[in-house]
Design a protein around this motif. Structure first.
Motif, mmCIF file in Angstrom:
data_model
loop_
_atom_site.group_PDB
_atom_site.id
_atom_site.type_symbol
_atom_site.label_atom_id
_atom_site.label_comp_id
_atom_site.label_asym_id
_atom_site.label_seq_id
_atom_site.Cartn_x
_atom_site.Cartn_y
_atom_site.Cartn_z
ATOM 1 N N ILE A 159 21.393 -8.378 -18.522
ATOM 2 C CA ILE A 159 21.696 -6.487 -18.293
ATOM 3 C C ILE A 159 20.478 -6.110 -18.994
ATOM 4 O O ILE A 159 19.670 -6.782 -19.464
ATOM 5 C CB ILE A 159 22.489 -5.397 -19.016
ATOM 6 N N GLY A 160 19.792 -5.535 -17.759
ATOM 7 C CA GLY A 160 18.389 -3.661 -18.278
ATOM 8 C C GLY A 160 17.591 -4.760 -17.368
ATOM 9 O O GLY A 160 16.520 -4.366 -16.657
ATOM 10 N N LEU A 161 17.827 -5.670 -16.398
ATOM 11 C CA LEU A 161 16.957 -5.825 -15.366
ATOM 12 C C LEU A 161 16.956 -4.421 -14.500
ATOM 13 O O LEU A 161 15.115 -4.630 -14.285
ATOM 14 C CB LEU A 161 16.762 -6.881 -14.527
ATOM 15 N N ILE A 162 17.986 -3.552 -13.798
ATOM 16 C CA ILE A 162 17.728 -2.975 -13.298
ATOM 17 C C ILE A 162 16.539 -1.822 -13.910
ATOM 18 O O ILE A 162 16.406 -0.602 -13.450
ATOM 19 C CB ILE A 162 18.895 -2.776 -12.773
ATOM 20 N N LYS A 212 28.942 -3.857 -18.557
ATOM 21 C CA LYS A 212 27.760 -3.754 -17.806
ATOM 22 C C LYS A 212 26.990 -4.656 -17.178
ATOM 23 O O LYS A 212 26.187 -4.678 -16.316
ATOM 24 C CB LYS A 212 25.854 -2.821 -19.221
ATOM 25 N N ARG A 213 27.317 -5.727 -17.690
ATOM 26 C CA ARG A 213 26.801 -7.064 -16.969
ATOM 27 C C ARG A 213 27.004 -7.546 -15.380
ATOM 28 O O ARG A 213 27.030 -7.862 -14.225
ATOM 29 C CB ARG A 213 27.422 -7.985 -17.856
ATOM 30 N N ASP A 214 28.553 -7.049 -15.452
ATOM 31 C CA ASP A 214 29.337 -7.721 -14.274
ATOM 32 C C ASP A 214 29.109 -6.469 -13.297
ATOM 33 O O ASP A 214 28.941 -6.839 -12.494
ATOM 34 C CB ASP A 214 31.015 -7.141 -14.921
ATOM 35 N N GLU A 268 24.323 -7.475 -4.480
ATOM 36 C CA GLU A 268 24.681 -6.342 -2.835
ATOM 37 C C GLU A 268 22.942 -6.205 -2.625
ATOM 38 O O GLU A 268 21.927 -5.636 -1.427
ATOM 39 C CB GLU A 268 24.939 -4.787 -3.335
ATOM 40 N N ALA A 269 21.460 -5.384 -3.825
ATOM 41 C CA ALA A 269 20.285 -6.013 -3.000
ATOM 42 C C ALA A 269 20.236 -7.402 -3.164
ATOM 43 O O ALA A 269 18.855 -6.922 -2.285
ATOM 44 C CB ALA A 269 19.875 -5.474 -4.252
ATOM 45 N N GLY A 270 20.240 -8.335 -2.696
ATOM 46 C CA GLY A 270 19.326 -9.790 -2.171
ATOM 47 C C GLY A 270 19.215 -10.680 -3.276
ATOM 48 O O GLY A 270 18.895 -11.527 -3.165
ATOM 49 N N MET A 271 19.917 -10.104 -4.519
ATOM 50 C CA MET A 271 19.562 -11.148 -5.914
ATOM 51 C C MET A 271 20.071 -12.921 -5.746
ATOM 52 O O MET A 271 21.824 -12.922 -5.323
ATOM 53 C CB MET A 271 19.154 -10.898 -6.860
ATOM 54 N N ALA A 316 26.366 -7.190 -10.025
ATOM 55 C CA ALA A 316 26.822 -6.669 -8.402
ATOM 56 C C ALA A 316 26.134 -5.953 -8.151
ATOM 57 O O ALA A 316 26.269 -6.623 -6.684
ATOM 58 C CB ALA A 316 28.374 -5.686 -8.857
ATOM 59 N N ALA A 317 25.736 -5.257 -8.523
ATOM 60 C CA ALA A 317 24.814 -4.182 -7.879
ATOM 61 C C ALA A 317 22.963 -5.603 -7.357
ATOM 62 O O ALA A 317 22.266 -5.067 -6.024
ATOM 63 C CB ALA A 317 24.252 -3.221 -9.362
#
Length: 337
Positions: free
Chosen positions: A209-212, A271-273, A281-284, A277-278
């Motif tokens: 988590i935290g990359l975004i 938060k990880r989940d 959806e953004a193409g990762m 998911a985000a």
């Protein structure tokens, strides 16, 4: 007569007021910017303490790395410049190599507190650094490798790193260099965004988590599984300050910390989940090692970390005994089979 009675009442009130202990305050700083999820978790802990400790104890947050540099914070709390710091143990690993037990752990803080592991870490902090280890927050979150370009694998399915401009730091450099054979570029967290933007690095290790929050996903397109290691974020308190607090204040701080260890595990899994998911959806794109390559990758992450800790501890008084106790308390060998 009335004047004498009034005077007696005022004197009594003054005496009672004088016996009431003033509310105690601890100054605090955090290693990462306020926008990062881990800092938000710490600030949540502060809110809980300040609510439970009204009239008894409060935490006054002075800021993050802009107030005291992230790598200077452990020395600052040891020297009494600030009373409390929320930071990765890796930031003071040179003084306390035992913190690697948390990095290599496959247990959460909840399990480790129950089996006596956190009590041992607290004991070692007090002996070696004059610090109270109050709590291991945000545990149960592991690390991935994240890359700009699609990763490649050799004929046996092992990850190839030749030509990869890999950002490193103290947490995972032993794994990256000793097992993967990578040449790393050490950068603090605050400099990684610009390094990705300028092409100085094109891959990094980071937690699930935290990359975004950091906006590194603007440049990183691949997540390599499996994840490895564990976060080692904790709260350390200057020992003299801790011992100067009232019993009631210490009880509030410790009780809230233990509850936050539990709360943060569940909150960060959610938060990880949400982050995964985000990102999906953004193409990762998620790329996974398989079979023997996967098993070797995970084993190497664990073994290089334990080996680093053992080497540093071997020349220290009681180091061998502490090493064996840490493995017993922080790592579930049966679960790793």
């Amino acid at each position: 007569m009335k004047m004498k009675l009034l005077g007696s009442l005022l004197a009594g009130a003054t005496l009672v007021a004088g016996t009431v202990k003033a509310e105690e305050t601890l100054s605090a700083v955090h290693a990462f910017p306020e926008t990062l999820i881990y800092t938000k978790s710490f600030l949540s802990f502060v809110e809980k303490v300040n609510e439970a400790g009204k009239g008894v104890v409060q935490i006054d947050v002075r800021g993050g790395p802009e107030a005291i540099g992230m790598f200077q914070q452990p020395d600052a709390v040891r020297d009494g410049i600030v009373d409390m710091v929320y930071t990765p143990g890796s930031f003071y690993g040179g003084a306390l190599p035992e913190k690697d037990a948390m990095v290599a752990s496959n247990l959460t803080a909840v399990e480790t507190r129950e089996n006596g592991g956190i009590a041992l870490i607290d004991e070692i902090h007090q002996e070696k650094m004059g610090l109270k280890y109050l709590g291991w927050f945000d545990s149960g979150v592991c690390y991935n490798l994240w890359t700009r370009n699609e990763p490649t694998f050799d004929a046996d399915g092992n990850l190839e790193v030749e030509g990869l401009k890999l950002r490193g730091n103290n947490v995972y450099n032993a794994f990256f260099t000793n097992y993967l054979g990578a040449q790393v570029i050490d950068l603090p967290t605050g400099e990684v965004y610009s390094a990705l933007q300028r092409g100085v690095v094109d891959a990094t290790g980071w937690t699930q988590i935290g990359l975004i929050d950091l906006k590194w996903n603007e440049f990183l397109n691949y997540r390599i599984e499996p994840c490895f290691f564990s976060t080692d974020l904790g709260v350390i308190v200057n020992n003299e300050k801790w011992n100067s607090l009232s019993d009631e204040a210490r009880t509030i701080l410790q009780d809230v910390a233990i509850q936050h260890e539990k709360d943060s595990v569940m909150a960060l899994r959610t938060k990880r989940d949400e982050d995964f998911a985000a990102l999906d959806e953004a193409g990762m794109t998620v790329v996974s090692l398989e079979g023997e390559a996967k098993a070797n990758y995970l084993a190497a992450a664990r073994e290089t970390t334990w080996a680093r800790m053992k080497e540093v501890m071997s020349g220290q008084p009681g180091g061998a005994d502490n090493y064996d106790r840490l493995i017993e308390l922080f790592y579930d060998l049966e679960a790793a089979k």
